[in-house]
Scaffold this active site. Structure first.
Site, mmCIF file in Angstrom:
data_model
loop_
_atom_site.group_PDB
_atom_site.id
_atom_site.type_symbol
_atom_site.label_atom_id
_atom_site.label_comp_id
_atom_site.label_asym_id
_atom_site.label_seq_id
_atom_site.Cartn_x
_atom_site.Cartn_y
_atom_site.Cartn_z
ATOM 1 N N PRO A 23 0.686 -1.325 0.289
ATOM 2 C CA PRO A 23 -0.486 -0.270 -0.510
ATOM 3 C C PRO A 23 1.149 1.129 0.269
ATOM 4 O O PRO A 23 1.683 1.469 0.562
ATOM 5 C CB PRO A 23 -0.723 -0.354 1.179
ATOM 6 C CG PRO A 23 -0.684 -1.287 1.576
ATOM 7 C CD PRO A 23 0.260 -2.049 1.012
ATOM 8 N N TYR A 181 -0.543 4.355 13.514
ATOM 9 C CA TYR A 181 -1.703 4.556 13.142
ATOM 10 C C TYR A 181 -2.195 3.757 14.389
ATOM 11 O O TYR A 181 -2.358 3.280 15.015
ATOM 12 C CB TYR A 181 -2.060 4.769 12.311
ATOM 13 C CG TYR A 181 -1.623 4.720 10.344
ATOM 14 C CD1 TYR A 181 -1.403 6.767 11.042
ATOM 15 C CD2 TYR A 181 -0.883 4.627 9.685
ATOM 16 C CE1 TYR A 181 -0.638 7.189 10.103
ATOM 17 C CE2 TYR A 181 -0.035 4.951 8.918
ATOM 18 C CZ TYR A 181 -0.085 6.298 8.781
ATOM 19 O OH TYR A 181 1.351 7.262 7.386
ATOM 20 N N LEU A 300 12.892 -1.945 1.008
ATOM 21 C CA LEU A 300 14.394 -2.513 0.629
ATOM 22 C C LEU A 300 14.540 -3.624 -0.219
ATOM 23 O O LEU A 300 15.515 -3.894 -0.145
ATOM 24 C CB LEU A 300 15.418 -1.886 1.730
ATOM 25 C CG LEU A 300 16.078 -0.350 1.837
ATOM 26 C CD1 LEU A 300 16.819 -0.113 2.583
ATOM 27 C CD2 LEU A 300 15.166 0.496 0.934
ATOM 28 N N ARG A 323 8.744 1.977 -3.505
ATOM 29 C CA ARG A 323 9.490 2.936 -4.564
ATOM 30 C C ARG A 323 9.730 1.687 -5.415
ATOM 31 O O ARG A 323 10.228 2.521 -6.501
ATOM 32 C CB ARG A 323 9.744 3.063 -3.414
ATOM 33 C CG ARG A 323 10.031 3.493 -2.148
ATOM 34 C CD ARG A 323 10.581 4.370 -0.924
ATOM 35 N NE ARG A 323 9.900 5.684 -0.062
ATOM 36 C CZ ARG A 323 9.694 5.223 1.214
ATOM 37 N NH1 ARG A 323 9.728 3.844 1.338
ATOM 38 N NH2 ARG A 323 9.455 6.204 2.084
#
Length: 357
Positions: A23, A181, A300, A323
């Site tokens: 996400p 969160y 990563l 990413r």
């Protein structure tokens, strides 16, 4: 045969490979509504050969958004566009998943490219909720301490969000209990100083996460998998630990959770993260080994051989990229070529298919 490109079956669902999209918030919605940006963004990963595409954190209540530009699923009005997106993903042979979320004390903030920090109520922000009255940082809002009624409303909102997600065509649901969160805030002794049934002991601090998972599982189809994303460690002294995560994973598996998405950090501003390639993979491996539950590894992971080794060595059942997929949306197709596996190229792109060297 490549382990990374072997199918993964969870309940009645089979993913075509072990590569998923983690996400990633896009901060591009208006009133929680998905739009063409989300269709193209998520759809590109499906055409790029991944097995699973998980939407960004999607708020189950308006006040559960990280920013005013977050996706939402608190209204039936959100369903039609989400259905358009899931239909496209499934037409490409991938599976659509949704992350159900509530931002807690980290809600009502500006988009990253707008500088972050609190959005005031005068500028369209809202009062935020949390287990305790401590803000995440000096430029974040001070949360209102949640009452019993607030907690009940959140649990019901997660269940209602799951029902709408099903109507929108999602086949995997993930409960967001990571990255500072709301659910993560309840889990941590650093951010939960309550003295009721939802604070204090480990059993009390995990209560809300377990109740939310149970509520979602109750409305989610038996044949459909349920994930929970956790921060396996807080990277801070006295905080939530990997040992805590193993114990939580055991409890969640007993409630019908099928996979633990093993991330870390995000709950306290003073965290000290040891960032390096694959730095979170050991968390997934430990939880998988000791809790006897499937896991996803994140963080990563950039190389095909690296991802292959994670699955082949039994460190995780699924590899989620973020990413790296923004940089290379067709990473899965290129990884298949590198590993000598067969990637699922769209017919429209077959002319560009990489051939064995």
């Amino acid at each position: 045969m490549s382990a990374l490109f072997s199918p993964l079956t969870l309940r009645g669902l089979t993913l075509r490979n072990r590569i998923g999209v983690a996400p990633m918030c896009q901060y591009s919605a208006v009133d929680g509504q998905a739009n063409d940006w989300h269709l193209v963004h998520l759809g590109a990963f499906a055409t790029g050969g991944v097995g699973l595409v998980i939407s960004e954190a999607t708020a189950v209540l308006p006040e559960g958004r990280i920013s005013p530009a977050d996706l939402g699923i608190w209204s039936d009005a959100h369903v039609p566009m989400l259905r358009r997106i899931t239909d496209f993903i499934h037409a490409q042979g991938a599976v659509a998943g949704i992350q159900l979320a509530h931002a807690g004390r980290k809600a009502s903030t500006r988009r990253p490219w707008d500088g972050g920090g609190m959005v005031s109520e005068a500028d369209g922000g809202w009062p935020v909720l949390g287990p305790s009255a401590t803000p995440f940082a000096a430029d974040y809002p001070v949360p209102h301490v949640m009452s019993g009624a607030d907690i009940t409303a959140v649990i019901e909102a997660f269940a209602s969000g799951a029902r709408r997600a099903l109507a929108a065509g999602f086949k995997v649901a993930e409960v967001h209990a990571a990255h500072g969160y709301l659910l993560n805030e309840f889990l941590s002794p650093l951010t939960n100083d309550r003295r009721d049934d939802y604070g204090g002991s480990f059993e009390n601090r995990i209560r809300l996460t377990c109740e939310v998972a149970a509520a979602v599982r109750a409305v989610w189809p038996d044949e459909a998998p349920l994930f929970v994303r956790i921060s396996a460690t807080e990277w801070a002294n006295g905080g939530w630990s990997l040992e805590d995560s193993v114990q939580l994973a055991v409890r969640l598996a007993a409630l019908g959770v099928d996979l633990i998405d093993s991330s870390s950090g995000g709950n306290v501003a003073h965290q000290q993260i040891d960032v390096r390639p694959g730095y979170q993979v050991p968390f997934a491996a430990r939880i998988r080994r000791d809790a006897h539950v499937p896991t996803a590894a994140v963080g990563l992971i950039t190389e095909a051989a690296q991802a292959e080794a994670i699955v082949a060595n039994g460190e995780a059942d699924l590899v989620l990229l973020a990413r790296e997929l923004l940089r290379h949306p067709r990473w899965a197709l290129e990884a298949a070529h590198a590993l000598g596996a067969t990637g699922d190229w769209p017919s429209q792109y077959l002319r560009a298919r990489l051939r064995p060297s």
